[in-house]
Design a protein around this motif. Structure first.
Motif, short mmCIF file in Angstrom:
data_model
loop_
_atom_site.label_atom_id
_atom_site.label_comp_id
_atom_site.label_asym_id
_atom_site.label_seq_id
_atom_site.Cartn_x
_atom_site.Cartn_y
_atom_site.Cartn_z
N SER A 96 -8.62 4.68 -2.95
CA SER A 96 -7.68 3.57 -3.10
C SER A 96 -7.84 2.97 -4.47
CB SER A 96 -7.94 2.50 -2.04
OG SER A 96 -7.72 3.03 -0.75
N ILE A 97 -6.74 2.89 -5.19
CA ILE A 97 -6.76 2.34 -6.55
C ILE A 97 -5.81 1.17 -6.59
CG2 ILE A 97 -6.27 2.84 -8.98
CD1 ILE A 97 -6.95 5.84 -8.19
N THR A 98 -6.33 -0.01 -6.94
CA THR A 98 -5.52 -1.21 -7.03
C THR A 98 -4.94 -1.33 -8.44
OG1 THR A 98 -6.91 -2.30 -5.39
CG2 THR A 98 -5.51 -3.72 -6.73
N ILE A 99 -3.65 -1.57 -8.50
CA ILE A 99 -2.97 -1.72 -9.78
C ILE A 99 -3.20 -3.13 -10.30
CG2 ILE A 99 -0.73 -1.68 -10.95
CD1 ILE A 99 -1.74 1.07 -9.94
N THR A 100 -3.84 -3.23 -11.47
CA THR A 100 -4.19 -4.54 -12.03
C THR A 100 -3.53 -4.83 -13.37
OG1 THR A 100 -6.16 -3.63 -13.06
CG2 THR A 100 -6.42 -4.58 -10.84
N THR A 101 -2.83 -3.85 -13.94
CA THR A 101 -2.17 -4.06 -15.23
C THR A 101 -0.75 -3.52 -15.19
OG1 THR A 101 -3.05 -1.98 -16.09
CG2 THR A 101 -4.30 -3.97 -16.58
N ARG A 102 0.13 -4.14 -15.97
CA ARG A 102 1.52 -3.69 -16.09
C ARG A 102 1.58 -2.66 -17.21
NH1 ARG A 102 2.76 -9.41 -15.12
NH2 ARG A 102 3.85 -9.51 -13.15
N ARG A 103 1.68 -1.41 -16.82
CA ARG A 103 1.79 -0.30 -17.76
C ARG A 103 1.91 0.99 -16.95
NH1 ARG A 103 -3.04 2.49 -17.93
NH2 ARG A 103 -4.87 1.36 -17.22
N ILE A 121 0.86 -1.17 0.00
CA ILE A 121 0.00 0.00 0.00
C ILE A 121 0.90 1.23 0.00
CG2 ILE A 121 -1.75 1.30 1.25
CD1 ILE A 121 -2.60 -1.41 2.52
N TYR A 122 0.69 2.11 -0.96
CA TYR A 122 1.47 3.34 -1.07
C TYR A 122 0.55 4.54 -0.92
CZ TYR A 122 5.20 0.45 -2.98
OH TYR A 122 6.17 -0.49 -3.15
N LYS A 123 0.87 5.41 0.03
CA LYS A 123 0.14 6.66 0.17
C LYS A 123 0.86 7.71 -0.68
CE LYS A 123 -1.24 10.26 3.33
NZ LYS A 123 -1.08 10.83 4.66
N VAL A 124 0.18 8.22 -1.69
CA VAL A 124 0.76 9.19 -2.60
C VAL A 124 1.21 10.42 -1.83
CG1 VAL A 124 0.30 10.69 -4.58
CG2 VAL A 124 -0.63 8.37 -4.54
N GLY A 125 2.48 10.80 -2.03
CA GLY A 125 3.02 11.97 -1.34
C GLY A 125 3.41 11.70 0.10
N ASP A 126 3.34 10.45 0.52
CA ASP A 126 3.64 10.06 1.90
C ASP A 126 2.83 10.91 2.88
OD1 ASP A 126 5.37 8.00 1.07
OD2 ASP A 126 7.02 9.43 0.85
N THR A 127 3.46 11.56 3.85
CA THR A 127 2.70 12.29 4.88
C THR A 127 1.99 13.53 4.33
OG1 THR A 127 4.68 13.50 5.53
CG2 THR A 127 4.16 11.51 6.78
N GLY A 154 -1.17 -5.63 -8.00
CA GLY A 154 -1.76 -5.85 -6.68
C GLY A 154 -1.48 -4.74 -5.69
N ASP A 155 -0.53 -3.86 -5.99
CA ASP A 155 -0.27 -2.74 -5.10
C ASP A 155 -1.48 -1.81 -5.07
OD1 ASP A 155 2.26 -3.67 -4.55
OD2 ASP A 155 3.31 -2.16 -5.74
N ILE A 156 -1.65 -1.16 -3.95
CA ILE A 156 -2.76 -0.22 -3.78
C ILE A 156 -2.19 1.18 -3.62
CG2 ILE A 156 -4.71 0.45 -2.32
CD1 ILE A 156 -4.88 -2.58 -1.55
N ILE A 157 -2.66 2.08 -4.46
CA ILE A 157 -2.23 3.46 -4.44
C ILE A 157 -3.33 4.26 -3.73
CG2 ILE A 157 -1.43 5.41 -5.83
CD1 ILE A 157 0.20 2.73 -6.12
#
Length: 176
Positions: free
Chosen positions: A97-104, A28-34, A57-60
């Protein structure tokens, strides 16, 4: 003795499930961190993304004030020109929350006039070939201690996992 043995077995099964879910669901990645998703503070989202290795599978997670910002997924041409007139998707909750489902490449920008031009845009690149060794933005959950109340491990971004943990915690409670 049999009761302790089945409790230990259920605990081991739960730990294995936690490890497997981490592999399946990604980081899980929080955009811009804090700082989050904002125009305040001159956040360099290009640099932020460059320090991450994104996988399927990563979540942005975009956290922002919805009164002042939004998140629009756009094409590469729209991203380059900061054109938010016909986005692929629009998110406006302030906690998206956006789950990454494709390689691009996945292109995002804020559709509020002037924000994209001020740098509030993000290119998430999920490469075809990637290294599995990277540091997640959010550290993985700690291994739980033996406790009848494991409900705090239920997460809104992973309802299937949460449901399984709840079921196993109920079984664990009754067999311990």
């Amino acid at each position: 003795m049999a009761m302790a043995s089945s409790s230990l077995y259920l605990f081991v099964v739960l730990i294995v499930m936690v490890i497997k879910m981490k592999i399946v669901y990604g980081d899980i990645y929080k955009v811009g961190d804090t700082a989050g998703w904002t125009t305040i503070g001159n956040i360099d989202y290009k640099q932020w993304a460059k320090t991450k290795t994104f996988r399927l599978g990563d979540i942005i997670v975009f956290e922002y004030n919805p009164e002042f910002h939004n998140v629009m997924q756009v094409t590469h041409a729209q991203f380059r020109s900061c054109n938010a007139s016909s986005p692929i998707a629009t998110h406006t909750t302030g906690n998206d929350s956006i789950t990454i489902t494709t390689r691009r490449h996945h292109f995002f920008l804020c559709g509020v006039p002037g924000h994209c031009q001020a740098g509030q845009k993000l290119d998430i690149n999920v490469r075809q070939h990637h290294s599995r060794s990277h540091s997640p933005a959010v550290p993985p959950a700690a291994v739980p201690t033996v406790s009848p109340n494991l409900a705090n491990f239920i997460t809104p971004t992973c309802p299937i996992f949460g449901s399984l943990v709840l079921r196993f915690s109920i079984l664990f409670y009754f067999f311990s």
